[in-house]
Design a protein around this motif. Structure first.
Motif, PDB file in Angstrom:
ATOM      1  N   VAL A  52       0.828  -1.209   0.000  1.00 18.23           N
ATOM      2  CA  VAL A  52       0.000   0.000   0.000  1.00 18.23           C
ATOM      3  C   VAL A  52       0.860   1.256   0.000  1.00 18.23           C
ATOM      4  O   VAL A  52       0.630   2.192  -0.781  1.00 18.23           O
ATOM      5  CB  VAL A  52      -0.946   0.007   1.218  1.00 18.23           C
ATOM      6  CG1 VAL A  52      -1.609   1.375   1.364  1.00 18.23           C
ATOM      7  CG2 VAL A  52      -2.012  -1.066   1.074  1.00 18.23           C
ATOM      8  N   ALA A  53       1.871   1.301   0.852  1.00 13.15           N
ATOM      9  CA  ALA A  53       2.679   2.511   0.996  1.00 13.15           C
ATOM     10  C   ALA A  53       3.436   2.872  -0.279  1.00 13.15           C
ATOM     11  O   ALA A  53       3.812   4.034  -0.466  1.00 13.15           O
ATOM     12  CB  ALA A  53       3.668   2.343   2.150  1.00 13.15           C
ATOM     13  N   GLY A  54       3.629   1.905  -1.169  1.00 14.37           N
ATOM     14  CA  GLY A  54       4.397   2.167  -2.388  1.00 14.37           C
ATOM     15  C   GLY A  54       3.557   2.412  -3.618  1.00 14.37           C
ATOM     16  O   GLY A  54       4.088   2.574  -4.723  1.00 14.37           O
ATOM     17  N   VAL A  55       2.228   2.429  -3.470  1.00 10.81           N
ATOM     18  CA  VAL A  55       1.354   2.659  -4.619  1.00 10.81           C
ATOM     19  C   VAL A  55       1.560   4.077  -5.153  1.00 10.81           C
ATOM     20  O   VAL A  55       1.483   5.060  -4.412  1.00 10.81           O
ATOM     21  CB  VAL A  55      -0.128   2.457  -4.234  1.00 10.81           C
ATOM     22  CG1 VAL A  55      -1.049   2.924  -5.354  1.00 10.81           C
ATOM     23  CG2 VAL A  55      -0.394   0.991  -3.915  1.00 10.81           C
ATOM     24  N   ASP A  56       1.844   4.177  -6.443  1.00  8.15           N
ATOM     25  CA  ASP A  56       2.039   5.487  -7.067  1.00  8.15           C
ATOM     26  C   ASP A  56       1.246   5.549  -8.373  1.00  8.15           C
ATOM     27  O   ASP A  56       0.520   4.608  -8.720  1.00  8.15           O
ATOM     28  CB  ASP A  56       3.527   5.767  -7.315  1.00  8.15           C
ATOM     29  CG  ASP A  56       4.193   4.712  -8.199  1.00  8.15           C
ATOM     30  OD1 ASP A  56       3.472   3.919  -8.846  1.00  8.15           O
ATOM     31  OD2 ASP A  56       5.440   4.680  -8.238  1.00  8.15           O
ATOM     32  N   LEU A  57       1.394   6.636  -9.094  1.00 10.27           N
ATOM     33  CA  LEU A  57       0.633   6.822 -10.330  1.00 10.27           C
ATOM     34  C   LEU A  57       0.967   5.754 -11.352  1.00 10.27           C
ATOM     35  O   LEU A  57       0.083   5.285 -12.084  1.00 10.27           O
ATOM     36  CB  LEU A  57       0.907   8.216 -10.897  1.00 10.27           C
ATOM     37  CG  LEU A  57       0.113   8.610 -12.153  1.00 10.27           C
ATOM     38  CD1 LEU A  57      -1.385   8.571 -11.884  1.00 10.27           C
ATOM     39  CD2 LEU A  57       0.532  10.002 -12.635  1.00 10.27           C
ATOM     40  N   ALA A  89      -7.216   8.651  -1.851  1.00 10.88           N
ATOM     41  CA  ALA A  89      -7.506   9.881  -1.103  1.00 10.88           C
ATOM     42  C   ALA A  89      -7.679   9.575   0.374  1.00 10.88           C
ATOM     43  O   ALA A  89      -7.145  10.280   1.246  1.00 10.88           O
ATOM     44  CB  ALA A  89      -8.761  10.552  -1.661  1.00 10.88           C
ATOM     45  N   TRP A  90      -8.433   8.513   0.653  1.00 11.59           N
ATOM     46  CA  TRP A  90      -8.630   8.098   2.051  1.00 11.59           C
ATOM     47  C   TRP A  90      -7.311   7.647   2.674  1.00 11.59           C
ATOM     48  O   TRP A  90      -6.989   8.027   3.813  1.00 11.59           O
ATOM     49  CB  TRP A  90      -9.643   6.956   2.089  1.00 11.59           C
ATOM     50  CG  TRP A  90      -9.721   6.257   3.414  1.00 11.59           C
ATOM     51  CD1 TRP A  90     -10.468   6.620   4.498  1.00 11.59           C
ATOM     52  CD2 TRP A  90      -9.007   5.074   3.794  1.00 11.59           C
ATOM     53  NE1 TRP A  90     -10.259   5.740   5.539  1.00 11.59           N
ATOM     54  CE2 TRP A  90      -9.367   4.777   5.122  1.00 11.59           C
ATOM     55  CE3 TRP A  90      -8.115   4.236   3.137  1.00 11.59           C
ATOM     56  CZ2 TRP A  90      -8.858   3.681   5.816  1.00 11.59           C
ATOM     57  CZ3 TRP A  90      -7.596   3.146   3.811  1.00 11.59           C
ATOM     58  CH2 TRP A  90      -7.957   2.867   5.130  1.00 11.59           C
ATOM     59  N   ALA A  91      -6.529   6.838   1.941  1.00 17.60           N
ATOM     60  CA  ALA A  91      -5.262   6.330   2.466  1.00 17.60           C
ATOM     61  C   ALA A  91      -4.286   7.467   2.758  1.00 17.60           C
ATOM     62  O   ALA A  91      -3.523   7.407   3.727  1.00 17.60           O
ATOM     63  CB  ALA A  91      -4.647   5.337   1.481  1.00 17.60           C
ATOM     64  N   HIS A  92      -4.313   8.498   1.943  1.00 20.28           N
ATOM     65  CA  HIS A  92      -3.446   9.669   2.188  1.00 20.28           C
ATOM     66  C   HIS A  92      -3.877  10.393   3.460  1.00 20.28           C
ATOM     67  O   HIS A  92      -3.031  10.788   4.282  1.00 20.28           O
ATOM     68  CB  HIS A  92      -3.491  10.601   0.986  1.00 20.28           C
ATOM     69  CG  HIS A  92      -2.698  11.857   1.155  1.00 20.28           C
ATOM     70  ND1 HIS A  92      -1.367  11.866   1.543  1.00 20.28           N
ATOM     71  CD2 HIS A  92      -3.053  13.172   1.011  1.00 20.28           C
ATOM     72  CE1 HIS A  92      -0.933  13.102   1.615  1.00 20.28           C
ATOM     73  NE2 HIS A  92      -1.940  13.920   1.311  1.00 20.28           N
ATOM     74  N   ARG A  93      -5.188  10.550   3.641  1.00 24.74           N
ATOM     75  CA  ARG A  93      -5.675  11.215   4.855  1.00 24.74           C
ATOM     76  C   ARG A  93      -5.309  10.418   6.106  1.00 24.74           C
ATOM     77  O   ARG A  93      -5.009  11.004   7.150  1.00 24.74           O
ATOM     78  CB  ARG A  93      -7.197  11.395   4.799  1.00 24.74           C
ATOM     79  CG  ARG A  93      -7.678  12.390   3.756  1.00 24.74           C
ATOM     80  CD  ARG A  93      -9.129  12.787   4.005  1.00 24.74           C
ATOM     81  NE  ARG A  93     -10.035  11.641   4.023  1.00 24.74           N
ATOM     82  CZ  ARG A  93     -10.629  11.154   2.944  1.00 24.74           C
ATOM     83  NH1 ARG A  93     -10.392  11.707   1.752  1.00 24.74           N
ATOM     84  NH2 ARG A  93     -11.447  10.123   3.039  1.00 24.74           N
ATOM     85  N   ASP A 100      -1.118  11.479  -2.577  1.00 34.28           N
ATOM     86  CA  ASP A 100      -2.304  10.880  -3.207  1.00 34.28           C
ATOM     87  C   ASP A 100      -2.096  10.783  -4.717  1.00 34.28           C
ATOM     88  O   ASP A 100      -2.327  11.751  -5.439  1.00 34.28           O
ATOM     89  CB  ASP A 100      -3.545  11.717  -2.901  1.00 34.28           C
ATOM     90  CG  ASP A 100      -4.803  11.137  -3.538  1.00 34.28           C
ATOM     91  OD1 ASP A 100      -4.729  10.038  -4.107  1.00 34.28           O
ATOM     92  OD2 ASP A 100      -5.862  11.802  -3.453  1.00 34.28           O
ATOM     93  N   PRO A 101      -1.686   9.606  -5.226  1.00 34.24           N
ATOM     94  CA  PRO A 101      -1.459   9.472  -6.665  1.00 34.24           C
ATOM     95  C   PRO A 101      -2.746   9.485  -7.478  1.00 34.24           C
ATOM     96  O   PRO A 101      -2.733   9.724  -8.683  1.00 34.24           O
ATOM     97  CB  PRO A 101      -0.751   8.123  -6.785  1.00 34.24           C
ATOM     98  CG  PRO A 101      -1.246   7.342  -5.604  1.00 34.24           C
ATOM     99  CD  PRO A 101      -1.406   8.355  -4.502  1.00 34.24           C
TER     100      PRO A 101
END
Length: 307
Positions: A52-57, A89-93, A100-101
């Motif tokens: 999860v922490a490495g998910v990017d665009l 968006a939720w994971a960034h918050r 937030d990619p």
């Protein structure tokens, strides 16, 4: 697929699922769809050695590209992109993601297909055929006729119809209270034919199917439980198929038909939006394309200088 994710990712998915259901109040179907898309995306990320922490665009884009290669249509791609954007968006918050990619993720535009609708005369024939089947006061036929009338009279969604309890129907004022998407409540009027059909079902049919354990639902199945959407779809299709030259219209087609006929008879777009429970006016505006298309057909057929 969720079981194959790393434990840390599974915990994040579980937390996201609770957020959708408890905090945002989304329906079980919507929550299941969103979580399924997120799990699919995280499974794709895992193949690249990313959690999860490495998910990017790049991960999001390659996941959508894989969906497209597998034959997903634009509508499906749009929904899946919306799901993962909601997740990022939720994971960034929640600080599961440093950034937030999803903000930069662009999905293909959805195809805006014209909905299938009944003509007014076809709708009358469907109601008449359904009423004829209920003339002998058979409880199931009374229920089925009342369902078809109510769907066309109100334009409510099939899940909203199935969720109705007896106290939600004000027979004297001909109003029904429904709970729509996002747990939003609205009140919708219905006409005299629907009121008569619902009254006959409640007064002379429902008690025959009711059991000691039956819920206070308006619509009951053969075993006394709350009627399910799949059964309503079958009921509507059976009613529509009874009319020659009409087919392929289910509960959502009845909703489309109700909206189209309201607009064709002069209802304003904002009122129809309120009746249907659309979150945005742009969704309701789709029906204007149907009415314009019909007006053009009438003009081409009847105006002396249309050709």
């Amino acid at each position: 697929m969720r079981a194959g994710l790393p434990e840390a990712d599974r915990r994040v998915v579980d937390e996201f699922e609770r957020h959708l259901g408890l905090e945002r109040g989304l329906s079980e179907h919507t929550v299941r769809a969103y979580v399924g898309d997120v799990v699919s995306m995280l499974g794709h990320a895992q193949q690249s050695g990313v959690g999860v922490a490495g998910v990017d665009l790049g991960i999001l884009r390659s996941w959508l590209a894989r969906q497209r290669e597998d034959g997903a249509q634009r509508t499906s791609l749009g929904r899946r992109a919306a799901a993962v954007r909601t997740f990022t968006a939720w994971a960034h918050r929640r600080e599961h993601l440093a950034a937030d990619p999803g903000l930069r993720l662009v999905a293909p535009k959805r195809d805006r297909k014209l909905p299938i609708v009944l003509r007014e005369d076809q709708a009358r024939e469907v109601m008449a055929a359904s009423a004829a089947g209920a003339e002998q006061l058979d409880p199931v036929a009374l229920r089925d006729h009342a369902i078809v009338e109510m769907l066309y009279a109100t334009g409510v969604r099939v899940a909203e119809l199935c969720g109705l309890d007896i106290d939600d129907v004000d027979r004297a004022k001909r109003l029904v209270r429904v709970v729509g998407k996002g747990n939003k409540e609205r009140v919708v009027p219905f006409g005299a034919p629907a009121a008569e059909a619902v009254g006959l079902w409640l007064d002379k049919g429902r008690q025959t199917l009711a059991r000691d354990y039956s819920p206070p639902a308006v619509w009951l199945g053969a075993r006394g439980g709350r009627l399910q959407p799949a059964s309503v779809r079958r009921i509507v299709r059976d009613a529509v198929d009874a009319v020659s030259g009409v087919s392929g219209v289910g509960p959502h087609g009845m909703r489309h038909s109700a909206a189209t006929h309201l607009l064709e008879r002069g209802a304003d777009l904002r009122s129809v939006q309120e009746l249907l429970g659309h979150a945005t006016l742009s969704t309701t505006q789709l029906y204007t394309h149907v009415t314009v298309d019909r007006l053009k057909a009438i003009h081409d057929r009847t105006h002396p200088r249309s050709r």
